[in-house]
Design a protein around this motif. Structure first.
Motif, PDB file in Angstrom:
ATOM      1  N   TYR A   1       4.746  -3.369  -3.107  1.00 51.29           N
ATOM      2  CA  TYR A   1       3.858  -2.786  -4.112  1.00 51.29           C
ATOM      3  C   TYR A   1       2.521  -2.400  -3.482  1.00 51.29           C
ATOM      4  CZ  TYR A   1       1.318  -2.281  -8.541  1.00 51.29           C
ATOM      5  OH  TYR A   1       0.572  -1.800  -9.585  1.00 51.29           O
ATOM      6  N   ASP A   2       1.911  -3.320  -2.733  1.00 49.27           N
ATOM      7  CA  ASP A   2       0.619  -3.033  -2.112  1.00 49.27           C
ATOM      8  C   ASP A   2       0.750  -1.929  -1.064  1.00 49.27           C
ATOM      9  OD1 ASP A   2      -0.472  -4.954  -3.697  1.00 49.27           O
ATOM     10  OD2 ASP A   2      -0.794  -6.426  -2.105  1.00 49.27           O
ATOM     11  N   PHE A   3       1.840  -1.924  -0.322  1.00 46.81           N
ATOM     12  CA  PHE A   3       2.066  -0.861   0.665  1.00 46.81           C
ATOM     13  C   PHE A   3       2.060   0.505  -0.013  1.00 46.81           C
ATOM     14  CE2 PHE A   3       5.472   1.926   2.352  1.00 46.81           C
ATOM     15  CZ  PHE A   3       4.819   2.368   3.495  1.00 46.81           C
ATOM     16  N   ILE A   4       2.763   0.624  -1.127  1.00 48.23           N
ATOM     17  CA  ILE A   4       2.822   1.892  -1.848  1.00 48.23           C
ATOM     18  C   ILE A   4       1.450   2.277  -2.377  1.00 48.23           C
ATOM     19  CG2 ILE A   4       3.698   2.978  -3.962  1.00 48.23           C
ATOM     20  CD1 ILE A   4       6.346   1.557  -3.474  1.00 48.23           C
ATOM     21  N   TYR A   5       0.741   1.299  -2.956  1.00 54.37           N
ATOM     22  CA  TYR A   5      -0.541   1.596  -3.582  1.00 54.37           C
ATOM     23  C   TYR A   5      -1.666   1.782  -2.566  1.00 54.37           C
ATOM     24  CZ  TYR A   5       0.910   1.438  -8.408  1.00 54.37           C
ATOM     25  OH  TYR A   5       1.490   1.743  -9.613  1.00 54.37           O
ATOM     26  N   PHE A   6      -1.442   1.409  -1.312  1.00 55.05           N
ATOM     27  CA  PHE A   6      -2.422   1.727  -0.277  1.00 55.05           C
ATOM     28  C   PHE A   6      -2.615   3.240  -0.163  1.00 55.05           C
ATOM     29  CE2 PHE A   6      -1.923  -2.323   2.508  1.00 55.05           C
ATOM     30  CZ  PHE A   6      -2.959  -2.928   1.821  1.00 55.05           C
ATOM     31  N   TRP A   7      -1.531   4.013  -0.353  1.00 59.12           N
ATOM     32  CA  TRP A   7      -1.613   5.429  -0.027  1.00 59.12           C
ATOM     33  C   TRP A   7      -1.086   6.394  -1.080  1.00 59.12           C
ATOM     34  CZ3 TRP A   7       2.955   8.051  -0.106  1.00 59.12           C
ATOM     35  CH2 TRP A   7       4.131   7.296   0.013  1.00 59.12           C
ATOM     36  N   HIS A   8      -0.232   5.969  -2.015  1.00 55.73           N
ATOM     37  CA  HIS A   8       0.446   6.993  -2.818  1.00 55.73           C
ATOM     38  C   HIS A   8      -0.470   7.670  -3.836  1.00 55.73           C
ATOM     39  CE1 HIS A   8       0.852   4.305  -6.249  1.00 55.73           C
ATOM     40  NE2 HIS A   8       1.592   5.169  -6.902  1.00 55.73           N
ATOM     41  N   ILE A   9      -1.374   6.925  -4.495  1.00 54.30           N
ATOM     42  CA  ILE A   9      -2.320   7.593  -5.395  1.00 54.30           C
ATOM     43  C   ILE A   9      -3.351   8.389  -4.592  1.00 54.30           C
ATOM     44  CG2 ILE A   9      -3.995   7.312  -7.244  1.00 54.30           C
ATOM     45  CD1 ILE A   9      -2.551   4.850  -8.154  1.00 54.30           C
ATOM     46  N   PRO A  10      -3.914   7.831  -3.492  1.00 53.57           N
ATOM     47  CA  PRO A  10      -4.809   8.655  -2.674  1.00 53.57           C
ATOM     48  C   PRO A  10      -4.174   9.972  -2.213  1.00 53.57           C
ATOM     49  CG  PRO A  10      -5.049   6.365  -2.051  1.00 53.57           C
ATOM     50  CD  PRO A  10      -3.918   6.419  -3.051  1.00 53.57           C
TER      51      PRO A  10
ATOM     52  N   LEU B   1       0.834  -0.306   8.123  1.00 54.92           N
ATOM     53  CA  LEU B   1       0.354  -0.500   6.758  1.00 54.92           C
ATOM     54  C   LEU B   1       1.269  -1.438   5.978  1.00 54.92           C
ATOM     55  CD1 LEU B   1      -0.826   3.062   5.637  1.00 54.92           C
ATOM     56  CD2 LEU B   1      -2.242   1.048   6.066  1.00 54.92           C
ATOM     57  N   TYR B   2       2.566  -1.313   6.231  1.00 58.93           N
ATOM     58  CA  TYR B   2       3.498  -2.207   5.541  1.00 58.93           C
ATOM     59  C   TYR B   2       3.275  -3.655   5.977  1.00 58.93           C
ATOM     60  CZ  TYR B   2       7.798  -4.267   3.784  1.00 58.93           C
ATOM     61  OH  TYR B   2       8.695  -5.069   3.122  1.00 58.93           O
ATOM     62  N   GLN B   3       3.043  -3.844   7.258  1.00 56.33           N
ATOM     63  CA  GLN B   3       2.773  -5.197   7.743  1.00 56.33           C
ATOM     64  C   GLN B   3       1.459  -5.715   7.177  1.00 56.33           C
ATOM     65  OE1 GLN B   3       4.930  -7.039   9.487  1.00 56.33           O
ATOM     66  NE2 GLN B   3       6.355  -5.301   9.344  1.00 56.33           N
ATOM     67  N   LEU B   4       0.459  -4.847   7.111  1.00 53.96           N
ATOM     68  CA  LEU B   4      -0.832  -5.240   6.543  1.00 53.96           C
ATOM     69  C   LEU B   4      -0.696  -5.615   5.074  1.00 53.96           C
ATOM     70  CD1 LEU B   4      -3.918  -5.491   6.866  1.00 53.96           C
ATOM     71  CD2 LEU B   4      -4.079  -3.061   6.231  1.00 53.96           C
ATOM     72  N   ALA B   5       0.169  -4.911   4.367  1.00 52.27           N
ATOM     73  CA  ALA B   5       0.370  -5.203   2.947  1.00 52.27           C
ATOM     74  C   ALA B   5       0.890  -6.621   2.726  1.00 52.27           C
ATOM     75  CB  ALA B   5       1.342  -4.191   2.337  1.00 52.27           C
ATOM     76  N   GLY B   6       1.561  -7.162   3.732  1.00 59.88           N
ATOM     77  CA  GLY B   6       2.054  -8.525   3.619  1.00 59.88           C
ATOM     78  C   GLY B   6       0.945  -9.554   3.680  1.00 59.88           C
TER      79      GLY B   6
ATOM     80  N   GLY C   1      -6.638   4.326   2.507  1.00 57.57           N
ATOM     81  CA  GLY C   1      -6.037   5.397   1.716  1.00 57.57           C
ATOM     82  C   GLY C   1      -5.983   6.702   2.475  1.00 57.57           C
ATOM     83  N   VAL C   2      -7.056   7.031   3.175  1.00 57.19           N
ATOM     84  CA  VAL C   2      -7.090   8.269   3.970  1.00 57.19           C
ATOM     85  C   VAL C   2      -6.092   8.191   5.124  1.00 57.19           C
ATOM     86  CG1 VAL C   2      -8.510   9.724   5.464  1.00 57.19           C
ATOM     87  CG2 VAL C   2      -9.479   8.780   3.359  1.00 57.19           C
ATOM     88  N   ILE C   3      -6.112   7.070   5.846  1.00 50.59           N
ATOM     89  CA  ILE C   3      -5.203   6.908   6.989  1.00 50.59           C
ATOM     90  C   ILE C   3      -3.751   6.965   6.528  1.00 50.59           C
ATOM     91  CG2 ILE C   3      -4.410   5.286   8.752  1.00 50.59           C
ATOM     92  CD1 ILE C   3      -7.284   4.257   8.951  1.00 50.59           C
ATOM     93  N   GLY C   4      -3.441   6.248   5.462  1.00 47.25           N
ATOM     94  CA  GLY C   4      -2.073   6.243   4.958  1.00 47.25           C
ATOM     95  C   GLY C   4      -1.623   7.598   4.464  1.00 47.25           C
TER      96      GLY C   4
ATOM     97  N   PHE D   1      -2.602  10.671   5.474  1.00 50.28           N
ATOM     98  CA  PHE D   1      -2.304  11.579   6.575  1.00 50.28           C
ATOM     99  C   PHE D   1      -1.090  11.114   7.375  1.00 50.28           C
ATOM    100  CE2 PHE D   1      -6.820  12.847   5.987  1.00 50.28           C
ATOM    101  CZ  PHE D   1      -6.583  14.187   5.746  1.00 50.28           C
ATOM    102  N   ALA D   2      -0.885   9.793   7.448  1.00 49.30           N
ATOM    103  CA  ALA D   2       0.296   9.289   8.148  1.00 49.30           C
ATOM    104  C   ALA D   2       1.574   9.719   7.437  1.00 49.30           C
ATOM    105  CB  ALA D   2       0.224   7.768   8.253  1.00 49.30           C
ATOM    106  N   VAL D   3       1.578   9.586   6.127  1.00 45.38           N
ATOM    107  CA  VAL D   3       2.764   9.983   5.353  1.00 45.38           C
ATOM    108  C   VAL D   3       2.951  11.495   5.400  1.00 45.38           C
ATOM    109  CG1 VAL D   3       3.753  10.063   3.033  1.00 45.38           C
ATOM    110  CG2 VAL D   3       2.677   7.960   3.846  1.00 45.38           C
ATOM    111  N   MET D   4       1.850  12.247   5.318  1.00 46.86           N
ATOM    112  CA  MET D   4       1.962  13.709   5.383  1.00 46.86           C
ATOM    113  C   MET D   4       2.541  14.171   6.708  1.00 46.86           C
ATOM    114  SD  MET D   4      -1.598  14.848   3.518  1.00 46.86           S
ATOM    115  CE  MET D   4      -1.333  16.591   3.815  1.00 46.86           C
ATOM    116  N   SER D   5       2.288  13.424   7.774  1.00 48.83           N
ATOM    117  CA  SER D   5       2.838  13.801   9.075  1.00 48.83           C
ATOM    118  C   SER D   5       4.354  13.623   9.129  1.00 48.83           C
ATOM    119  CB  SER D   5       2.185  12.967  10.182  1.00 48.83           C
ATOM    120  OG  SER D   5       2.630  11.612  10.142  1.00 48.83           O
TER     121      SER D   5
END
Length: 325
Positions: A23-32, A181-186, A230-233, A235-239
């Motif tokens: 959940y936290d992994f997704i919310y780190f970046w998906h709304i941003p 980011l996924y590891q950080l979310a843990g 949020g910014v890092i995540g 651009f990472a996903v966009m790549s």
């Protein structure tokens, strides 16, 4: 958009051990990411009659319709005290994004003038968390201003900036960042300090700092780090987004249809005691829930379904298009 549906559906299985991390992994970046793309697509907005009319038809009208529909749905199937809530002034659940988009776009001609709007929007995001006044609940201003930096950043991005994100080797770096980011979310609960409340609420940008029980300085530092992530995540996903067309490419046109309708399905599962059912059937239900969320998104975005539902999402535009044909 599919990840948005997954994020909302995961609330139904919060009891599972892996759910908070996912959940936290997704919310780190998906709304941003959603907000940044909205900003990028809003760059040409101006205070002209055609643009304002389009804004009214595609944002204001759906907001008026679905805010009423969501509140009515919840009244009949679940929350029977919804008649005491404020309709339209206080957006309910996903409706906040429509009111936020309206406000963001109305401010676009000012925000797009100079790059200094980016750091100023960060200051505004950090400052709004200090406000615990009733006015911040109107049109969900707490969250609207909280996410403002991503919208402004999208306004100031150029197409060549996005090309750099989609370079030859950037997907490798992007994948490494996503895994990180996924590891950080843990471990997010270790730095998302939250006394007596759910730490993930930090990622919603909708609650004042006082509700977390920490000092203003510490709260601002936490929000700043969330903004950076949020910014890092994003651009990472966009790549990692595929460059070519595929069977699901055209489904992107139905993003608003999926966004406005998926909440009814998720809420219906909640009111049907889905959480209790998942509690009784073990850890595999988290993957089943994700599968159901993906299925809901794909069905709603399927062209035959989306074409019919667009009449509810954009009734004025649908009538105009029917007449032109």
């Amino acid at each position: 958009m599919t990840v948005v549906v997954i994020g909302h559906a995961l609330v139904l299985v919060l009891h599972e051990e892996r759910t908070p991390q996912l959940y936290d992994f997704i919310y780190f970046w998906h709304i941003p990411a959603f907000v940044l793309v909205t900003g990028y697509l809003s760059r040409s907005f101006a205070w002209t009659r055609p643009k304002l009319w389009a804004l009214f038809c595609t944002i204001v009208v759906p907001y008026l319709i679905f805010e009423w529909a969501m509140l009515t749905f919840r009244h009949h199937y679940g929350d029977h005290d919804t008649t005491e809530t404020t309709m339209w002034l206080d957006p309910h659940w996903p409706m906040w994004y429509l009111s936020a988009t309206f406000l963001w776009r109305m401010a676009t001609p000012i925000l797009v003038k100079h790059w200094s709007a980016i750091p100023l929007s960060v200051v505004a995001s950090l400052a709004i968390g200090t406000q615990d006044a009733e006015w911040t609940t109107y049109l969900d201003l707490q969250r609207t201003i909280g996410f403002l930096p991503f919208f402004v950043l999208g306004l100031h991005l150029r197409s060549k900036d996005l090309q750099r994100v989609r370079g030859r080797f950037t997907p490798i770096l992007g994948l490494a960042v996503v895994v990180g980011l996924y590891q950080l979310a843990g471990h997010s609960s270790e730095w998302l300090v939250s006394h007596g409340t759910w730490p993930s609420r930090w990622l919603w940008y909708s609650h004042p700092y006082d509700s977390f029980g920490i000092s203003t300085g510490d709260a601002m530092w936490i929000r700043f780090r969330i903004l950076v992530l949020g910014v890092i995540g994003t651009f990472a996903v966009m790549s990692l987004v595929p460059r070519g067309r595929s069977w699901f490419t055209d489904m992107g046109a139905a993003t608003l249809v999926v966004y406005l309708f998926h909440g009814f399905f998720v809420r219906r599962l909640e009111y049907a005691d889905y959480t209790e059912w998942a509690d009784d059937h073990g850890s595999w239900t988290i993957w089943f829930t994700i599968g159901v969320a993906v299925l809901i998104a794909l069905v709603l975005a399927a062209p035959p379904v989306a074409r019919r539902l667009t009449w509810f999402v954009d009734p004025i535009g649908s009538i105009q298009r029917a007449r032109s044909r």
